[in-house]
Design a protein around this motif. Sequence first.
Motif, PDB file in Angstrom:
ATOM      1  N   LEU A 237       0.861  -1.181   0.000  1.00  0.00           N
ATOM      2  CA  LEU A 237       0.000   0.000   0.000  1.00  0.00           C
ATOM      3  C   LEU A 237       0.899   1.233   0.000  1.00  0.00           C
ATOM      4  CD1 LEU A 237      -2.253  -1.091   3.015  1.00  0.00           C
ATOM      5  CD2 LEU A 237      -2.739  -1.507   0.581  1.00  0.00           C
ATOM      6  N   LYS A 238       0.666   2.159  -0.912  1.00  0.00           N
ATOM      7  CA  LYS A 238       1.421   3.416  -0.918  1.00  0.00           C
ATOM      8  C   LYS A 238       0.647   4.450  -0.105  1.00  0.00           C
ATOM      9  CE  LYS A 238       4.027   3.006  -5.218  1.00  0.00           C
ATOM     10  NZ  LYS A 238       4.361   3.673  -6.506  1.00  0.00           N
ATOM     11  N   ILE A 239       1.294   5.008   0.874  1.00  0.00           N
ATOM     12  CA  ILE A 239       0.648   5.976   1.762  1.00  0.00           C
ATOM     13  C   ILE A 239       0.995   7.386   1.274  1.00  0.00           C
ATOM     14  CG2 ILE A 239       0.308   6.701   4.133  1.00  0.00           C
ATOM     15  CD1 ILE A 239      -0.449   3.759   3.496  1.00  0.00           C
ATOM     16  N   LEU A 240      -0.021   8.172   0.952  1.00  0.00           N
ATOM     17  CA  LEU A 240       0.191   9.473   0.325  1.00  0.00           C
ATOM     18  C   LEU A 240       0.068  10.656   1.281  1.00  0.00           C
ATOM     19  CD1 LEU A 240      -1.842   8.899  -2.974  1.00  0.00           C
ATOM     20  CD2 LEU A 240       0.584   8.440  -2.539  1.00  0.00           C
ATOM     21  N   LYS A 241      -0.816  10.519   2.265  1.00  0.00           N
ATOM     22  CA  LYS A 241      -1.048  11.665   3.154  1.00  0.00           C
ATOM     23  C   LYS A 241      -1.530  11.168   4.513  1.00  0.00           C
ATOM     24  CE  LYS A 241      -3.408  16.170   3.249  1.00  0.00           C
ATOM     25  NZ  LYS A 241      -4.364  17.058   2.536  1.00  0.00           N
TER      26      LYS A 241
END
Length: 298
Positions: A237-241
């Motif tokens: 999972l890429k965490i953006l904010k």
Amino acid sequence: MRIVFMGTPSFALPSLEELLKHFEVVGVITQQDKPAGRGQKLTPPPVKEYALMKGLKCFQPESKGEIYSIVKELKPQCVVVVAYGRILPKEVLELPNFGCINLHASLLPKYRGASPIQRSLLAGDPLTGNSVMLMDEGMDTGPVLLRQVIKIQEEDNYQTLSEKLAKEGAKLLIQALKGWFRGEIKPKPQKGPATYAPPVSKEELRICWKASAQSVINRIRAFYPNAYCFNIKGERLKILKAKKVEGLEGEEGQILDNKRLVVACGEGAVEILELVNQKGKRVSGEEFLRGYRGDFLL
């Protein structure tokens, strides 16, 4: 004034655009095309695409010897370097009458090296800036012509801060060049303790929930959009904010709310506001949580 421009990523584009308004750019030197995307298609760097669109001579030398031959043939009065990504040999530095001038995205001597923007965000610095320097044989060790200080906003991440530094740095570069060419600016040796900003490694991109909440947020901002963790199935999972959440604690990586994606850290907790899920879709933390059947992120 005859200028040879050397740069590679999109960060360098505002500087090249400004140079074209004020000077004669006789050639552009950039790095080789590289595989990119899921299909690993050979892709030209942004500077090459822009240079060709503007009808500029564009070169992609593979060796230091080739760089020297190209610069010597073009006979520039000055070489301007912005995020080129390679160290220039002494022979190239000595070719132009006005030397080689570099725009670097930090307040030198802080964060010399390849990743000054990421390192300033990772450290949680309140301020950063740009330095225009006369290059020498070291890595970002040359004397400085001009500097500017830029405040790092709380909402800034690598993308937004890069865009800001690139835009403001391009203006600073033109100001420094004009002053340098007219003899109105004298290079000043760098003062203060030097720090190094090494290239970002793949290992650094993974979020460690044992860290403090602020450290986790700094990592997400610094490596946007590539900071990541895993779900309980081991899917990335890429965490953006994310933002800090007060008054909640738990085991590292534990999800603490059944409506908001609040995750416990080694100290404090963060709410993940936006991420790219295992299917590659950009979703809010709440949207992700509605379909998640686990109590932890890894």
